[in-house]
Write a protein that holds these residues in place. Sequence first.
Motif, PDB file in Angstrom:
ATOM      1  N   LEU A   1       2.932  -2.513  17.867  1.00 52.96           N
ATOM      2  CA  LEU A   1       3.704  -1.314  17.528  1.00 52.96           C
ATOM      3  C   LEU A   1       4.010  -1.370  16.045  1.00 52.96           C
ATOM      4  O   LEU A   1       4.732  -2.252  15.577  1.00 52.96           O
ATOM      5  N   THR A   2       3.439  -0.429  15.314  1.00 48.93           N
ATOM      6  CA  THR A   2       3.490  -0.508  13.861  1.00 48.93           C
ATOM      7  C   THR A   2       4.448   0.534  13.296  1.00 48.93           C
ATOM      8  O   THR A   2       4.461   1.676  13.745  1.00 48.93           O
ATOM      9  N   TYR A   3       5.243   0.101  12.318  1.00 44.86           N
ATOM     10  CA  TYR A   3       6.064   1.068  11.593  1.00 44.86           C
ATOM     11  C   TYR A   3       5.935   0.784  10.105  1.00 44.86           C
ATOM     12  O   TYR A   3       5.298  -0.184   9.693  1.00 44.86           O
ATOM     13  N   ASP A   4       6.556   1.660   9.335  1.00 47.46           N
ATOM     14  CA  ASP A   4       6.495   1.560   7.885  1.00 47.46           C
ATOM     15  C   ASP A   4       7.886   1.123   7.421  1.00 47.46           C
ATOM     16  O   ASP A   4       8.872   1.798   7.710  1.00 47.46           O
ATOM     17  N   VAL A   5       7.961  -0.020   6.706  1.00 43.60           N
ATOM     18  CA  VAL A   5       9.288  -0.549   6.350  1.00 43.60           C
ATOM     19  C   VAL A   5      10.061   0.402   5.440  1.00 43.60           C
ATOM     20  O   VAL A   5      11.276   0.292   5.329  1.00 43.60           O
ATOM     21  N   THR A   6       9.372   1.331   4.806  1.00 44.35           N
ATOM     22  CA  THR A   6      10.088   2.251   3.917  1.00 44.35           C
ATOM     23  C   THR A   6      10.462   3.552   4.630  1.00 44.35           C
ATOM     24  O   THR A   6      10.904   4.494   3.996  1.00 44.35           O
ATOM     25  N   ASN A   7      10.252   3.586   5.940  1.00 43.35           N
ATOM     26  CA  ASN A   7      10.478   4.830   6.651  1.00 43.35           C
ATOM     27  C   ASN A   7      11.158   4.554   7.994  1.00 43.35           C
ATOM     28  O   ASN A   7      10.528   4.106   8.944  1.00 43.35           O
ATOM     29  N   TRP A   8      12.440   4.844   8.019  1.00 43.60           N
ATOM     30  CA  TRP A   8      13.217   4.559   9.219  1.00 43.60           C
ATOM     31  C   TRP A   8      12.696   5.342  10.418  1.00 43.60           C
ATOM     32  O   TRP A   8      12.635   4.844  11.542  1.00 43.60           O
ATOM     33  N   GLN A   9      12.319   6.568  10.149  1.00 42.39           N
ATOM     34  CA  GLN A   9      11.841   7.433  11.222  1.00 42.39           C
ATOM     35  C   GLN A   9      10.658   6.805  11.963  1.00 42.39           C
ATOM     36  O   GLN A   9      10.542   6.908  13.178  1.00 42.39           O
ATOM     37  N   SER A  10       9.792   6.119  11.217  1.00 40.15           N
ATOM     38  CA  SER A  10       8.599   5.557  11.853  1.00 40.15           C
ATOM     39  C   SER A  10       8.976   4.483  12.870  1.00 40.15           C
ATOM     40  O   SER A  10       8.254   4.255  13.838  1.00 40.15           O
TER      41      SER A  10
ATOM     42  N   TYR B   1       4.071  -7.679  23.271  1.00 36.13           N
ATOM     43  CA  TYR B   1       4.351  -6.610  22.310  1.00 36.13           C
ATOM     44  C   TYR B   1       4.710  -7.206  20.966  1.00 36.13           C
ATOM     45  O   TYR B   1       5.539  -8.114  20.876  1.00 36.13           O
ATOM     46  N   ALA B   2       4.063  -6.698  19.950  1.00 39.77           N
ATOM     47  CA  ALA B   2       4.409  -7.120  18.600  1.00 39.77           C
ATOM     48  C   ALA B   2       4.954  -5.919  17.846  1.00 39.77           C
ATOM     49  O   ALA B   2       4.462  -4.803  18.001  1.00 39.77           O
ATOM     50  N   ILE B   3       5.993  -6.143  17.064  1.00 39.09           N
ATOM     51  CA  ILE B   3       6.550  -5.078  16.238  1.00 39.09           C
ATOM     52  C   ILE B   3       6.181  -5.406  14.798  1.00 39.09           C
ATOM     53  O   ILE B   3       6.541  -6.478  14.294  1.00 39.09           O
ATOM     54  N   VAL B   4       5.482  -4.521  14.157  1.00 34.15           N
ATOM     55  CA  VAL B   4       4.951  -4.834  12.840  1.00 34.15           C
ATOM     56  C   VAL B   4       5.429  -3.812  11.821  1.00 34.15           C
ATOM     57  O   VAL B   4       5.186  -2.606  11.957  1.00 34.15           O
ATOM     58  N   GLY B   5       6.121  -4.307  10.822  1.00 36.44           N
ATOM     59  CA  GLY B   5       6.552  -3.456   9.720  1.00 36.44           C
ATOM     60  C   GLY B   5       5.553  -3.571   8.592  1.00 36.44           C
ATOM     61  O   GLY B   5       5.482  -4.598   7.920  1.00 36.44           O
ATOM     62  N   ASN B   6       4.793  -2.530   8.380  1.00 36.49           N
ATOM     63  CA  ASN B   6       3.760  -2.587   7.346  1.00 36.49           C
ATOM     64  C   ASN B   6       4.304  -2.043   6.018  1.00 36.49           C
ATOM     65  O   ASN B   6       5.410  -1.508   5.968  1.00 36.49           O
ATOM     66  N   LYS B   7       3.504  -2.169   5.006  1.00 35.94           N
ATOM     67  CA  LYS B   7       3.814  -1.735   3.631  1.00 35.94           C
ATOM     68  C   LYS B   7       4.928  -2.578   3.030  1.00 35.94           C
ATOM     69  O   LYS B   7       5.708  -2.092   2.201  1.00 35.94           O
TER      70      LYS B   7
ATOM     71  N   CYS C   1       8.051 -10.242  15.772  1.00 35.31           N
ATOM     72  CA  CYS C   1       8.308  -9.222  14.761  1.00 35.31           C
ATOM     73  C   CYS C   1       7.703  -9.670  13.436  1.00 35.31           C
ATOM     74  O   CYS C   1       8.028 -10.753  12.943  1.00 35.31           O
ATOM     75  N   PHE C   2       6.854  -8.869  12.898  1.00 41.18           N
ATOM     76  CA  PHE C   2       6.133  -9.230  11.685  1.00 41.18           C
ATOM     77  C   PHE C   2       6.425  -8.211  10.598  1.00 41.18           C
ATOM     78  O   PHE C   2       6.703  -7.050  10.885  1.00 41.18           O
ATOM     79  N   GLU C   3       6.349  -8.705   9.366  1.00 40.03           N
ATOM     80  CA  GLU C   3       6.309  -7.758   8.255  1.00 40.03           C
ATOM     81  C   GLU C   3       5.028  -8.039   7.487  1.00 40.03           C
ATOM     82  O   GLU C   3       4.749  -9.188   7.133  1.00 40.03           O
ATOM     83  N   THR C   4       4.262  -7.008   7.287  1.00 39.53           N
ATOM     84  CA  THR C   4       2.924  -7.205   6.723  1.00 39.53           C
ATOM     85  C   THR C   4       2.687  -6.253   5.560  1.00 39.53           C
ATOM     86  O   THR C   4       3.443  -5.311   5.338  1.00 39.53           O
ATOM     87  N   SER C   5       1.610  -6.539   4.844  1.00 41.68           N
ATOM     88  CA  SER C   5       1.122  -5.571   3.879  1.00 41.68           C
ATOM     89  C   SER C   5      -0.385  -5.532   3.962  1.00 41.68           C
ATOM     90  O   SER C   5      -1.059  -6.498   3.617  1.00 41.68           O
TER      91      SER C   5
END
Lengths: 596, 243
Positions: free
Chosen positions: B78-87, B108-114, B188-192
């Motif tokens: 499950l991917t979201y954008d760290v600069t966008n709360w809505q995502s 399930y993995a939660i991934v904050g991209n960018k 929970c990951f944070e990626t770029s």
Amino acid sequence: MDLDVQENGKAEEVRSSEASFVTCAETECGEFGSSLTNHISSVETVSQEGVSAELCGLEGSAEIPGNASPATVQETAASHLESAGGADGHPESVSDSASVEDAPDDSGEFVVTVLARGKLEEQGVGVKGSSSPLAEAAAQGVPSSHRDEDVTSESWRQHRKHVFVLSEAGKPIYSRYGSEEALSSTMGVMMALVSFVQSGDNIIRSVYSDEHRVVFMQQGPLVLVSVSTSRQSEQQLRSELLYVYNQIVSMLTQASITRIFEHKKNYDLRRLLAGSEKILDGLLDLVDSDPSFLLSAVHCLPLSSSLRDSLSQILQKAITPNLVFSILIAKNQLLTIVQEKMVIDDARLDPADLHLLLNLIGASSAFQAGEIWTPICLPSFNPDCYFYAYISYLDPPDCTVCLLLLSTDKEAFYAVAECKRKIEEAMQAQNALSAIAKAQSYSVSQVGVSDLRHFMYKPFDVPDNHRQLTQFTSPEMEAPYSTGDERMRLLDLYRDMHSRIHSPSRPLKLIYHVAERETLLAWVTSKFELYTCFSPLVTKVCAINAITKLLRWIKKEEDRLFIRYPPKYSTTPNPSKSSRKGGSDQQDTTDNGYPS
Amino acid sequence: MRKPDVKVVILGDMNVGKTSLLHRYTERRFKDTISTVGGAFFLKQWGPYNISIWDTAGREQFHGLGSMYCRGASAVILTYDVTNWQSLSELEQRFLSLTDTAHPDCIYAIVGNKADLTDACAHLVEMDDGHMSEDIQDTPHHPASTTSTSSVLLHKQVDRMDALALYWRILRYKGLEENASPAAERMCFETSAKTGYNVDFLFETLFEMVLPSILKKRNEGDASTVDLEHSTETKRTKAGCCR
């Protein structure tokens, strides 16, 4: 304000967009307010001279009773007399039209953005000239640049062709250049124009100014507007708008668009189309540069009939239940297409649908290693339901040969992907990919007719015509049409010939047109439609001889240039029967395919 | 033909970088992508195993297909954008229900991209990790060169704690025991995708974690089955580990 009175029944959105427009007119258009006044007066004088083509839409609607000019504004049910002013009869409508003319501050403002932009572009036209297509072609290489464009800038105004899509509530849905948000007031104006004319039981069709044609088209709850300096006919612009509408339908289906807006009139359709702008951008670029759209025909890659037949056979053998179309594409041109038997009986694939598919493939090729599975609607086939398209390239990493399989079963991905493996294996066994790689479009010099520079030939006498895909053939555009500018110029000449041939008021069979830098001959018979381009010094006799030779050459090459007998398969669940049927069809094809 | 052993699905709102993440992992580079149409299927050879990865379109237009892509999935990213709360909130509102068709053992993995936009550290390519070495050619790894990528860091709208909280809510939604499931900190990951930060780590970790289900499936002789739905049912009766 007049419009408020006349729009008695209209939804409030319109009025709010009016309001926002008025502010826009003050801010955005303030700088060229003077040019607007000039423009409006110019429209008035022109229309007083009775030149119908120069009528402005608003005043056109008002003046129709007195003028009886050709229908810039087409009436629907009511007569001219009743239409302009509601149901009150002639005198009323005259006073109404007078009030429109007397109050340019109000009603004029409605056309401000459209017309003032028109005016500005007119002023800039000398500078712009024919350089814009090249500039646009260059801009194509830069992704997302169009979206970020400053809509108040001069360069924005100078685009050759703008296309806008909005909802009936005046909500922006798509703009070819610039962001929709920035253009919401402009689109509000457009909707106001549409609904103003509508309120008199009329339909606005187009606005003509010196340099611009503004064409309106309403399709269900969507309004499409084309603002063009391209000198294309209204009919052509309208058919382009229809392509845009159909591309939107191909993504959402007509039924769901209707349902959405029935449910919520001011729905923001961009929510669903977000991310699809590139597909529409790509479509409009193709429409400008690819004559397939003008001719409503498909361009096949020339291929020896034996190779085309063997490719068709490969496709025929790789089938699975619910598969309805197998299409092989190389270099954005059709190699072969095989259809399900049952489908071909009650309908066929329309060239327009194939164009939309080709555009979708072109626009989604960014990540080519994967196998794409996506719902897609073919609007001419059935605007209300989805096919599921499997798209995969057969020659990664080059990605020129693309396989497109259409199924009616949403869940069939793995079965359809299995068909691709079979096709891949069979093509490898026959070394088909390298044979396809050698195939290319031909040069006009191969025809062996001097003075002939280029042509487009669309046959009508193809066998089994009523069931077949309309096709056309055309050589590469070579010098002097090797630059983007020159290519666009030739296409414009063709478009002009096309519009005269197909003019609704005075259709022509044959045009011999001596232009400045070339001579063109267009000819339509019951058997074909032909557009030819010669060097400027050719004589009429020469040109006619050349065409005779050209037709003979095409006849000789037709098996290579066209898909003569589109093969079929049957995916109904009876494998033995289907393979037998497919085989016999193929037999027919080869028998008839080689006229002795 | 290579048969997929296991299915991984990438979900998330449009423009969060799903295609870019996968592209970074498979092609080792970052390039501009255009909005995905429908879903794209990839077969990734991972050691002796074949992992099928579905890169889905984030556009609402294609929402209807989501549950089809997720059917029988063993891992969902499950991917979201760290600069966008809505995502992030979209993940819960729109995408979580799509995973109902996933395998009961699904992780399930939660991934904050960018992350490169908000964290200076995401500009650094991990040097000690062998997998990352390829990134060095095209990615600046000196802190000094971070200025060239992006001199101003954006405000980070989604905190790691928010992602952890979402993960716990997902477990609750799925009716999974917290202590029987992989720990939130691991998932929970944070990626770029742009710099490659954490991307290999994300995929490798997930693949390691789905390895047991691959082996289990192979043992059951299901390895040749493409129909993942069918194998799901087999599993359910034999394993019976959930509920």
